[in-house]
Design a protein around this motif. Sequence first.
Motif, PDB file in Angstrom:
ATOM      1  N   SER A  18      -3.561  11.835   6.105  1.00 50.05           N
ATOM      2  CA  SER A  18      -2.971  12.382   4.877  1.00 50.05           C
ATOM      3  C   SER A  18      -1.956  11.405   4.302  1.00 50.05           C
ATOM      4  CB  SER A  18      -2.260  13.703   5.163  1.00 50.05           C
ATOM      5  OG  SER A  18      -3.152  14.637   5.687  1.00 50.05           O
ATOM      6  N   LYS A  30      -8.784   7.420  -2.096  1.00 45.60           N
ATOM      7  CA  LYS A  30      -9.114   8.788  -2.503  1.00 45.60           C
ATOM      8  C   LYS A  30     -10.550   9.156  -2.130  1.00 45.60           C
ATOM      9  CE  LYS A  30      -5.128   9.343  -4.463  1.00 45.60           C
ATOM     10  NZ  LYS A  30      -4.065  10.044  -3.752  1.00 45.60           N
ATOM     11  N   THR A  40      -4.664  20.898   4.901  1.00 47.36           N
ATOM     12  CA  THR A  40      -3.780  20.507   3.811  1.00 47.36           C
ATOM     13  C   THR A  40      -2.701  21.555   3.607  1.00 47.36           C
ATOM     14  OG1 THR A  40      -5.090  21.637   2.153  1.00 47.36           O
ATOM     15  CG2 THR A  40      -5.616  19.325   2.556  1.00 47.36           C
ATOM     16  N   VAL A  85      -3.709   8.257   2.894  1.00 47.22           N
ATOM     17  CA  VAL A  85      -4.353   8.443   1.589  1.00 47.22           C
ATOM     18  C   VAL A  85      -3.313   8.354   0.469  1.00 47.22           C
ATOM     19  CG1 VAL A  85      -5.526  10.136   0.127  1.00 47.22           C
ATOM     20  CG2 VAL A  85      -6.307   9.747   2.457  1.00 47.22           C
ATOM     21  N   GLU A  86      -2.110   8.859   0.744  1.00 43.12           N
ATOM     22  CA  GLU A  86      -1.061   8.786  -0.273  1.00 43.12           C
ATOM     23  C   GLU A  86      -0.597   7.359  -0.520  1.00 43.12           C
ATOM     24  OE1 GLU A  86       2.382  11.227  -0.499  1.00 43.12           O
ATOM     25  OE2 GLU A  86       1.537  12.750   0.818  1.00 43.12           O
ATOM     26  N   ILE A 104       2.301   8.832  -2.996  1.00 47.23           N
ATOM     27  CA  ILE A 104       3.519   8.427  -2.318  1.00 47.23           C
ATOM     28  C   ILE A 104       4.705   8.464  -3.280  1.00 47.23           C
ATOM     29  CG2 ILE A 104       3.239   5.917  -2.744  1.00 47.23           C
ATOM     30  CD1 ILE A 104       4.415   7.567   0.534  1.00 47.23           C
ATOM     31  N   ARG A 110      -1.308  14.507  -2.999  1.00 52.21           N
ATOM     32  CA  ARG A 110      -0.166  13.960  -3.715  1.00 52.21           C
ATOM     33  C   ARG A 110      -0.237  12.439  -3.696  1.00 52.21           C
ATOM     34  NH1 ARG A 110       4.203  18.193  -1.709  1.00 52.21           N
ATOM     35  NH2 ARG A 110       4.238  17.176   0.292  1.00 52.21           N
ATOM     36  N   LEU A 156     -12.896  12.924  10.413  1.00 45.77           N
ATOM     37  CA  LEU A 156     -11.446  12.701  10.391  1.00 45.77           C
ATOM     38  C   LEU A 156     -10.821  13.473   9.236  1.00 45.77           C
ATOM     39  CD1 LEU A 156     -10.307   9.010  10.914  1.00 45.77           C
ATOM     40  CD2 LEU A 156      -9.927  10.980  12.379  1.00 45.77           C
ATOM     41  N   PRO A 205      -2.694  14.644   1.122  1.00 49.16           N
ATOM     42  CA  PRO A 205      -3.602  13.742   0.398  1.00 49.16           C
ATOM     43  C   PRO A 205      -3.725  14.076  -1.082  1.00 49.16           C
ATOM     44  CG  PRO A 205      -4.805  15.120   1.972  1.00 49.16           C
ATOM     45  CD  PRO A 205      -3.355  15.320   2.234  1.00 49.16           C
ATOM     46  N   SER A 217     -10.073  16.929   9.887  1.00 53.73           N
ATOM     47  CA  SER A 217      -9.157  17.179  10.998  1.00 53.73           C
ATOM     48  C   SER A 217      -7.734  17.408  10.519  1.00 53.73           C
ATOM     49  CB  SER A 217      -9.170  15.991  11.960  1.00 53.73           C
ATOM     50  OG  SER A 217     -10.462  15.761  12.449  1.00 53.73           O
ATOM     51  N   PHE A 218      -7.502  17.251   9.228  1.00 54.98           N
ATOM     52  CA  PHE A 218      -6.149  17.398   8.694  1.00 54.98           C
ATOM     53  C   PHE A 218      -6.076  18.556   7.721  1.00 54.98           C
ATOM     54  CE2 PHE A 218      -6.355  13.098  10.186  1.00 54.98           C
ATOM     55  CZ  PHE A 218      -5.101  12.880  10.732  1.00 54.98           C
ATOM     56  N   ILE A 231      -7.560  19.648  15.975  1.00 60.20           N
ATOM     57  CA  ILE A 231      -8.013  20.863  15.302  1.00 60.20           C
ATOM     58  C   ILE A 231      -8.790  21.745  16.274  1.00 60.20           C
ATOM     59  CG2 ILE A 231      -9.918  21.505  13.767  1.00 60.20           C
ATOM     60  CD1 ILE A 231      -7.310  21.498  12.333  1.00 60.20           C
ATOM     61  N   LEU A 250     -11.537  10.752   1.698  1.00 58.89           N
ATOM     62  CA  LEU A 250     -11.595  12.200   1.901  1.00 58.89           C
ATOM     63  C   LEU A 250     -12.573  12.877   0.955  1.00 58.89           C
ATOM     64  CD1 LEU A 250      -7.843  13.204   2.319  1.00 58.89           C
ATOM     65  CD2 LEU A 250      -9.570  12.941   4.080  1.00 58.89           C
TER      66      LEU A 250
END
Lengths: 335, 336
Positions: free
Chosen positions: A215, A239, A259, A218-219, B279, B277, A253, B275, A256-257, B205, A242
Amino acid sequence: MSDLVQVNNLCVDYITFGGRVRAVDDVSFSIKKGEILGLAGESGCGKSTIAFALMRLHRPPALISEGEILFDGKDILDFSDEELRKFRWADTSMVFQSAMSCLNPVKTIESQFYDIFEAHNVVSTKEEGAERAKELLQIVDIPPERLYDYPHQFSGGMRQRVVIAMALALKPKLLIMDEPTTALDVVVQREILQKVYELKEEFGFSVLFITHDLSLMVEFCDRIGIMYSGKLVEVAPSKEILGKPQHPYSFGLGNSFPTLHGELQEMIGIPGSPLDLNHVPDGCRFAERCFNASEQCRTDEPQLRNDEARGWVACHHPLAIDFRELQDAPCSELN
Amino acid sequence: MQTHVPVTSDQKITLEANDLCIDFAKERKSIFSPKQYLRALNGLNFKMYESRCLAVVGESGCGKSTAARIATKIYNPSSGQVKFRGQDITEIESGQALRDYRKDVQMVFQDPFGSLNPLHTIRYHLSRPLKIYHGLAKGSELEDRLVGLLEQVGLTPARDVLSKFPHQLSGGQRQRVFLAKTLAIGANVILADEPTSMLDVSIRIGVLNLMSQMKQEMGKSFMYITHDIATARYFAEDTVVLYCGHMVEWGSTEEITQNPQHPYTQLLLAAVPDPKRSIHQKLPTHRALETPMWSPDKTGCPYAARCPQAKPACSEYLPEAKEIAPQHYVRCHLFM
Ligand SMILES: Nc1ncnc2c1ncn2[C@@H]1O[C@H](COP(=O)(O)OP(=O)(O)OP(=O)(O)O)[C@@H](O)[C@H]1O
Ligand SMILES: Nc1ncnc2c1ncn2[C@@H]1O[C@H](COP(=O)(O)OP(=O)(O)OP(=O)(O)O)[C@@H](O)[C@H]1O
Ligand code: SF4
Ligand SMILES: [Mg+2]
Ligand SMILES: [Mg+2]
């Protein structure tokens, strides 16, 4: 943008009692000037090994057995000791997870900056060194008067800023950050990465950013390379990793996160566990955990291919779903 | 996914904390300096329910683990109490009552390497509690239970796993074995202190899903200690945000994560990687100070020094809790 770094067919082995373990296997990628490239993947997939190789900081039992690492067109694997000494800090510098491991606990920050400047003959007096160091502290938002403090007098987040200031001391072209904020709280983490981003915009260096937090990656990154047990399996704009993953492992992967915003989806992660590098199977390394695996996957090793329309991926059956479209469409579900 | 469900009147309370405070003596610089205390928790209240999970979130050092250690009787609170099914746990001192408590309330730790004895097989780890707590010593009934337990936690083929030693399993598998052990013991309340933070990202998870299943299908009551708020949203119905030993905001997880009101929670949530958003996401203004250490003589809101909206009253006294929406409480002068 042109390439600053080009890694071609890099292989790094660890020579152990049990034999030779190939921790990085035939990996190729490039980093453009001014780009932030991320390397993501599970523990032990070879991210740090690549980072060390890029600095030529790898030490026995690690051995670069094949490949080339071109920096501004020159292969750093051919560098002499003298060339290497100049290359580190001035061309490429590195920030690790633990700031303490880069800082000398018994020296003031001032003398640690001075050591760097002196080794590269960029200042002639202590005063000049202190002046430059103060400027550097200021760009990472640390009051310049703290220059005379010892590392333990700083908080974890401030120490990591000091290390970043040192890494930027000689205006390198590439900054490697290996899990630079894993030990920090999220607020401090975001502040530090925002600062690095600003500095990158100002000075124009490139960044190789390593983390297991997809996460965050990606930012922060322009492009992301996904590694699985020593192999680079996909490289794509961040981007898309994901939203439009092509490799089943990238998909897993991404799955697995959870949001923080938007609809909660049931997530599945990835079944099974990561591969033991001592027992690498024929065919695709991910096949045992892959929902898409075919007979071919178990016998032929997929090669990393670049397809103009789709980017780099090493998979016999790349996925072709655009989850962004799916999510935007009404009444559609991921699973 | 359903974690956004209000408490219903028929859900039973398992553990409940009332106004917990705990002070730790600080190391003295010399024997002449006065004794000083660190207040690690100040006024903690929570209720845990069957079939529900309470997430405790906050930055490092805010007191999360300390809360779980009080609930498992590792620490005694300086004031306040923890009740288990209505009984004050300080009254549970010895004998059968204490054994029952230890059986019912189990902790799961961050480090699956440390929590299993490396010298013993998985069979040993699981059959011992079956013998001690349930009198199952041998025979096909024991075998069936062992296999059943491993299948419940997704470790198959179970017969192969039974003969393995902890080091022959991956981190995620070890954490599953440990969860199987809490099932073998028969624990009903599970306090999980960062249970996935040392696991590989792709298997976290799976462990959370397993715990969800234990919660939903077996009615287990969970506390989930984490600094990963996105996973708290995934797994926990209720959330407490701790700052410097104080509850600053609590209630339904969905309310807290989607509509944070306390200035600290707003800062924390704006910083969580997401993701969706970038940074450049601006953090709410705050003074870049370090989190203070709390002590029994300090007054006011612990966030006052960093809070851009602080009023004079903020450093004078701690405001009462206020319910600002159904299942959503804050403790902040801005809402008084
Ligand atoms: N000194 C060493 N000797 C032998 N094997 C090693 C050594 N260092 C690393 N390895 C192996 O090389 C592989 C890659 O390790 P590396 O540290 O690059 O992984 P990583 O992706 O950085 O993981 P992490 O996310 O845990 O930092 C691992 O399987 C590891 O066991
Ligand atoms: N036994 C102890 N003696 C003295 N101080 C303690 C003790 N246990 C905890 N503390 C202090 O209490 C505070 C809260 O600690 P705690 O371990 O509960 O934090 P945490 O929220 O679990 O942090 P982390 O996320 O780092 O695990 C810290 O300041 C810690 O130093
Ligand atoms: S090559 Fe086959 S096994 Fe490997 S990831 Fe692609 S589909 Fe799965
Ligand atoms: Mg690493
Ligand atoms: Mg803790």
